[in-house]
Design an enzyme around this catalytic site. Structure first.
Site, short mmCIF file in Angstrom:
data_model
loop_
_atom_site.label_atom_id
_atom_site.label_comp_id
_atom_site.label_asym_id
_atom_site.label_seq_id
_atom_site.Cartn_x
_atom_site.Cartn_y
_atom_site.Cartn_z
N GLY A 142 -20.32 -47.50 48.76
CA GLY A 142 -19.01 -48.13 48.79
C GLY A 142 -18.07 -47.22 49.57
N ILE A 157 -16.23 -44.72 48.49
CA ILE A 157 -16.41 -43.30 48.16
C ILE A 157 -17.69 -42.77 48.79
CG2 ILE A 157 -16.71 -41.63 46.29
CD1 ILE A 157 -14.99 -43.50 44.54
N ARG A 200 -27.06 -52.19 47.20
CA ARG A 200 -27.63 -53.51 46.92
C ARG A 200 -27.66 -54.37 48.17
NH1 ARG A 200 -22.93 -55.93 42.91
NH2 ARG A 200 -21.16 -55.67 44.34
N SER A 201 -26.81 -54.03 49.15
CA SER A 201 -26.86 -54.69 50.46
C SER A 201 -26.48 -53.66 51.53
CB SER A 201 -25.90 -55.89 50.52
OG SER A 201 -24.57 -55.46 50.27
N ARG A 230 -21.25 -43.04 36.82
CA ARG A 230 -21.13 -43.25 35.38
C ARG A 230 -22.36 -42.65 34.71
NH1 ARG A 230 -16.67 -44.08 36.49
NH2 ARG A 230 -15.33 -45.89 36.03
N GLU A 261 -18.83 -39.58 26.41
CA GLU A 261 -17.74 -38.73 26.85
C GLU A 261 -16.61 -38.75 25.83
OE1 GLU A 261 -16.56 -39.88 30.80
OE2 GLU A 261 -18.50 -39.34 31.68
N HIS A 282 -15.49 -35.18 33.91
CA HIS A 282 -15.09 -36.45 34.53
C HIS A 282 -13.75 -36.30 35.26
CE1 HIS A 282 -15.71 -41.06 34.16
NE2 HIS A 282 -15.15 -40.75 35.32
N ILE A 283 -13.75 -35.45 36.29
CA ILE A 283 -12.51 -35.16 37.02
C ILE A 283 -12.60 -35.60 38.48
CG2 ILE A 283 -11.79 -33.26 35.54
CD1 ILE A 283 -12.92 -31.32 37.68
N GLY A 284 -13.44 -36.61 38.75
CA GLY A 284 -13.65 -37.04 40.13
C GLY A 284 -12.39 -37.31 40.91
#
Length: 329
Positions: free
Chosen positions: A157, A159, A179-180, A239, A268, A287-289
């Site tokens: 995507g 990111i 997926r595509s 995730r 989490e 989880h600090i993306g």
């Protein structure tokens, strides 16, 4: 005239919510670090016209049924797997997220985690702080090169594409699975589309950036890790549930892969006694993306703006349930 009631599930700055306060009666859980208790959230939902939620809040059928006035939910994240979107849509509730504004920040963190894991940065920093550095030696805390290696990105995507652009700076060979096919990303980054199996078998760095869906749940299994190179580094900034954590633990302990960099976990906050946290070849983050001051401010402002637009009878900027209609509610 009574203003619509908005509840925010975590403490935000007054500056951020000020524009929303012009059109709504805004209340929020007044803690930054601790999640709002479920019973409080359910009680607030009963009178809310809008909710601004975090990933930590489970917006399920119970909560949606408890909120007869609810018109919009703004989730402070790109992902929305914490929300029952299908049921919300049936009830005519607009669901909004925060894409785009966090793309580059999350890509920065992803590549930083990849570098830190490959070059054993955290381990080396602790080595110095603990007074263990007594002399120089040729292979002291030797890690793996990143430049000119093959990176495999699962989930191309926005990111994923931003990570691929960073990989180009390291002159990496870029593979991806989606997926595509993403022809635009291929054109911009030189990435090559491949099957999932070929990607995990040939990549030196496997970076997971896929959303959590029924198809991606548990996609990284014990068999997946066995197919990877023994020198492979696995990075997950998507995730936690896309990975079988027990399988990852055994893959690391048994030397099936070299290391892992993890920003997300199945549960989490992760338990400090989690087996993965005992391993020296795991770099674990909370989880600090997207967690830069600038980006989080932009995300908060986007959530508030989406709520304001819906409450004023307008289309929100970033709508998840595209078939939602303003005339429904």
């Amino acid at each position: 005239m009574t203003k619509p009631y908005v509840f925010i599930t975590r403490k935000l700055s007054k500056e951020t919510i000020q524009p929303l306060m012009e059109v709504a009666d805004v209340h929020m859980w007044n803690e930054e670090e601790n999640a709002v208790p479920r019973e409080v959230l359910l009680k607030e939902a009963e009178k809310a016209d809008a909710l601004l939620t975090m990933l930590s809040e489970k917006v399920d059928k119970e909560l949606l049924d408890a909120a007869p006035k609810l018109k919009v939910i703004a989730n402070l994240a790109v992902g929305f797997d914490n929300i029952d979107v299908k049921y919300a849509n049936q009830k005519g509730i607009a669901i909004c997220n925060t894409p785009d504004v966090l793309t580059d920040t999350t890509a920065d963190l992803t590549f930083a985690l990849l570098l830190a894991t490959a070059r054993r940065i955290v381990e080396a920093a602790e080595f110095v702080k603990k007074g263990q550095w007594k002399s120089w030696s040729p292979l002291l805390l030797a890690g793996y090169d990143v430049h000119h290696k093959t990176i495999g990105i699962v989930g191309m995507g926005k990111i994923g594409e931003a990570v691929a652009k960073r990989a180009r700076g390291f002159e990496m060979n870029i593979l991806y699975h989606n997926r595509s096919r993403n022809m635009e990303a291929e054109e911009h980054t030189g990435a090559s589309y491949t099957s999932f199996d070929e990607l995990i078998e040939t990549s030196d760095f496997i970076v997971c950036l896929t959303p959590l869906t029924a198809e991606t749940l548990g996609m990284f299994t014990r068999e997946s890790f066995k197919k990877m190179k023994k020198s492979a580094v696995f990075v997950n900034v998507s995730r936690g549930p896309v990975v079988d954590e027990e399988a990852l633990y055994h893959a690391l302990v048994d030397g099936e892969i070299a290391a892992a960099g993890l920003d997300v976990f199945v549960q989490e906050p992760v338990d400090e006694k989690h087996p993965l946290l005992t391993l020296p070849n795991v770099v674990a983050l909370p989880h600090i993306g997207s967690s830069s001051k600038e980006t989080r401010k932009n995300m908060m402002e986007l959530c508030c703006k989406n709520i304001e637009l819906v409450l004023c009878g307008q289309q929100p900027k970033t709508l998840v349930n595209k078939d939602w209609g303003l005339s429904v509610k």
